[in-house]
Design a protein around this motif. Structure first.
Motif, PDB file in Angstrom:
ATOM      1  N   ALA A 179       1.094  -1.148  -0.071  1.00 13.27           N
ATOM      2  CA  ALA A 179      -0.240  -0.009  -0.037  1.00 13.27           C
ATOM      3  C   ALA A 179       0.794   1.381   0.205  1.00 13.27           C
ATOM      4  O   ALA A 179       1.074   1.879   0.985  1.00 13.27           O
ATOM      5  CB  ALA A 179      -0.856   0.004   1.100  1.00 13.27           C
ATOM      6  N   LEU A 180       1.312   1.570  -1.141  1.00 10.43           N
ATOM      7  CA  LEU A 180       2.585   2.511  -1.313  1.00 10.43           C
ATOM      8  C   LEU A 180       2.018   3.721  -2.180  1.00 10.43           C
ATOM      9  O   LEU A 180       2.814   4.525  -2.886  1.00 10.43           O
ATOM     10  CB  LEU A 180       3.813   1.810  -2.118  1.00 10.43           C
ATOM     11  N   ALA A 181       0.734   3.822  -2.248  1.00 15.56           N
ATOM     12  CA  ALA A 181       0.122   5.032  -2.954  1.00 15.56           C
ATOM     13  C   ALA A 181       0.403   4.946  -4.611  1.00 15.56           C
ATOM     14  O   ALA A 181       0.857   6.041  -5.198  1.00 15.56           O
ATOM     15  CB  ALA A 181       0.681   6.472  -2.501  1.00 15.56           C
ATOM     16  N   ASP A 182       0.696   3.778  -4.976  1.00 14.55           N
ATOM     17  CA  ASP A 182       0.974   3.521  -6.369  1.00 14.55           C
ATOM     18  C   ASP A 182       0.105   4.013  -7.538  1.00 14.55           C
ATOM     19  O   ASP A 182      -1.166   3.792  -7.173  1.00 14.55           O
ATOM     20  CB  ASP A 182       1.312   2.020  -6.656  1.00 14.55           C
ATOM     21  N   PRO A 183       0.446   4.902  -8.379  1.00 13.90           N
ATOM     22  CA  PRO A 183      -0.555   5.468  -9.248  1.00 13.90           C
ATOM     23  C   PRO A 183      -1.330   4.432  -9.876  1.00 13.90           C
ATOM     24  O   PRO A 183      -2.370   4.673 -10.403  1.00 13.90           O
ATOM     25  CB  PRO A 183       0.178   6.130 -10.364  1.00 13.90           C
TER      26      PRO A 183
ATOM     27  N   PRO B 232       2.183  15.024  -1.255  1.00 12.85           N
ATOM     28  CA  PRO B 232       1.836  15.112  -2.643  1.00 12.85           C
ATOM     29  C   PRO B 232       1.153  13.678  -3.375  1.00 12.85           C
ATOM     30  O   PRO B 232       0.366  13.718  -4.300  1.00 12.85           O
ATOM     31  CB  PRO B 232       3.054  15.688  -3.687  1.00 12.85           C
ATOM     32  N   ALA B 233       1.996  12.623  -3.114  1.00 10.28           N
ATOM     33  CA  ALA B 233       1.500  11.541  -3.413  1.00 10.28           C
ATOM     34  C   ALA B 233       0.079  11.152  -3.035  1.00 10.28           C
ATOM     35  O   ALA B 233      -0.719  10.488  -3.982  1.00 10.28           O
ATOM     36  CB  ALA B 233       2.386  10.417  -2.899  1.00 10.28           C
TER      37      ALA B 233
ATOM     38  N   LEU C 185      -5.577  10.252  -4.469  1.00  8.77           N
ATOM     39  CA  LEU C 185      -7.204  10.922  -4.123  1.00  8.77           C
ATOM     40  C   LEU C 185      -7.597  11.591  -5.571  1.00  8.77           C
ATOM     41  O   LEU C 185      -8.726  11.384  -5.932  1.00  8.77           O
ATOM     42  CB  LEU C 185      -7.173  11.547  -3.101  1.00  8.77           C
ATOM     43  N   ASP C 186      -6.837  12.333  -6.223  1.00  9.68           N
ATOM     44  CA  ASP C 186      -7.222  12.997  -7.335  1.00  9.68           C
ATOM     45  C   ASP C 186      -7.478  11.896  -8.351  1.00  9.68           C
ATOM     46  O   ASP C 186      -8.608  12.160  -9.251  1.00  9.68           O
ATOM     47  CB  ASP C 186      -6.290  13.860  -7.766  1.00  9.68           C
TER      48      ASP C 186
END
Length: 392
Positions: free
Chosen positions: A216-220, A255-256, A261-262
């Motif tokens: 769970a690494l905020a991968d795009p 920012p990540a 979320l964006d």
């Protein structure tokens, strides 16, 4: 495979599966995936490649009057070199929502991990096996077979003593959840008792679980998969893997998360979206990663190896992560009233840790999973919660 019992064989199709995002046709049958093919092509390491193929939250769903059910599968089991093999993964059979029978499948492929840090491994092929279920209640019923949450599982065929058809749509809301190994189900014994499954049952929703051990690494690519997946409710639980892999500094982390979320909001502009911070983990509350295995006690535990003094230079701890996530939601919610924050300490905090400590200093026990699910249901699915029945 069992033979000679005069059972009806039903080849399995994707229509029988729930809780997956993609299905790969293999030489043996169907391999459910929890990330789509486009995302899988961007996976940078074996850890996530294995985790997304482990069917946490994935289940077969069908209607039948059968009292005997055989499910042929080819499991791929993971063992760490130098450690005893874990027990065989469990298949939970639920009848009209109630856990009614369980089975295991011996044999299968064996993936031996020779380096715990890099997850380097070699694969030894093995045979197809069968999960047997007998003496089930008579009459037409809805059946779910939850696949082992930590065992890659190719499903091949159903054999039953009465015809089966894919289950109809339940009409329940779909909850799309992303998290770490805790959401994946580490230390839970049964696939339908990982905390997201228990919480989904309490909330009366259909679970799609994107809990990926260590990933769970905020991968795009995960955010894009969530963007493109139909869902009525969405939650994202971030933090512990960011810290224990020492993957980011403070400057990159916020920012990540905004970007993650964006991307979700591109496909789900008004869906209730819950950002969840880490549960209590004393190892990392005030000490950065990286996390390392610790065998000094004779059993596998984990310890943080970072220097707390380096938080001044931007290294992350769970305490810092919680503050950042709370600030992000406060900032964004002025323009996004459907975005909510849940402090992970409200799911599992000091009192919960005192009663149900983390056996390996990182993952909750089966009782801990139950506690997290109970707390989540009270906070998220309550009448005034972000996932209340009136929201969609």
């Amino acid at each position: 495979m069992s033979t000679g019992r005069n059972l009806i064989t039903t080849p399995l199709t994707a229509d029988f599966l729930r809780g997956h995002l993609d299905v790969e046709v293999t030489a043996h049958g169907l391999l459910p995936h929890r990330l789509p093919a486009r995302a899988r092509r961007q996976i940078p390491d074996d850890r996530l490649a294995v985790a997304e193929a482990q069917p946490s939250g994935v289940r077969l769903a069908f209607r039948t009057s059968a009292t005997t059910i055989d499910l042929d599968t080819l499991p791929t089991k993971r063992v760490y070199a130098g450690f005893p093999p874990p027990p065989d993964g469990v298949y939970d059979l639920r009848v009209d929502g109630l856990l009614t029978a369980q089975a295991t499948v011996p044999g299968g492929n064996l993936r031996t991990v020779t380096d715990m840090q890099t997850q380097t491994a070699h694969l030894t092929p093995g045979p197809v096996g069968t999960a047997h279920f007998t003496d089930l209640p008579a009459g037409e019923k809805n059946i779910e077979i939850w696949l082992p949450h930590a065992e890659i599982t190719e499903v091949i065929a159903l054999r039953t003593n009465a015809p089966v058809t894919p289950a109809p749509d339940t009409g329940r809301r779909v909850w799309l959840h992303h998290g770490s190994s805790i959401s994946h189900g580490s230390n839970a014994v049964f696939p339908s008792t990982i905390w997201p499954a228990l919480a989904a049952s309490a909330g009366g929703v259909e679970l799609v679980n994107l809990g990926f051990g260590g990933s769970a690494l905020a991968d795009p690519f995960t955010a894009r998969a969530m963007r493109d997946t139909p869902a009525d409710l969405i939650s994202v639980k971030l933090g512990i893997n960011i810290v224990n892999t020492d993957a980011m500094r403070l400057r990159a982390f916020a920012p990540a998360v905004h970007g993650f979320l964006d991307t979700i909001r591109e496909g789900h502009p008004t869906t209730p979206l819950l950002l969840i911070s880490p549960i209590l983990c004393p190892t990392h509350e005030n000490t950065p990663g990286p996390l390392m295995p610790d065998l000094s006690s004779g059993t596998l535990k984990y310890k943080a190896t970072g220097d707390p003094a380096e938080t001044a230079a931007g290294r992350l701890t769970l305490t810092i992560i919680r503050d950042v996530l709370a600030d992000i939601v406060e900032q964004r919610s002025a323009e996004d009233p459907h975005l909510h924050y849940l402090d992970g300490l409200d799911l599992y905090g000091d009192t919960d840790h005192d009663r149900f400590p983390l056996p390996d200093a990182l993952h909750p026990s089966p009782e801990g999973h139950q506690r997290i699910a109970e707390n989540f249901a009270k906070l998220a699915f309550a009448d005034n919660g972000p996932f209340a029945a009136t929201t969609s």
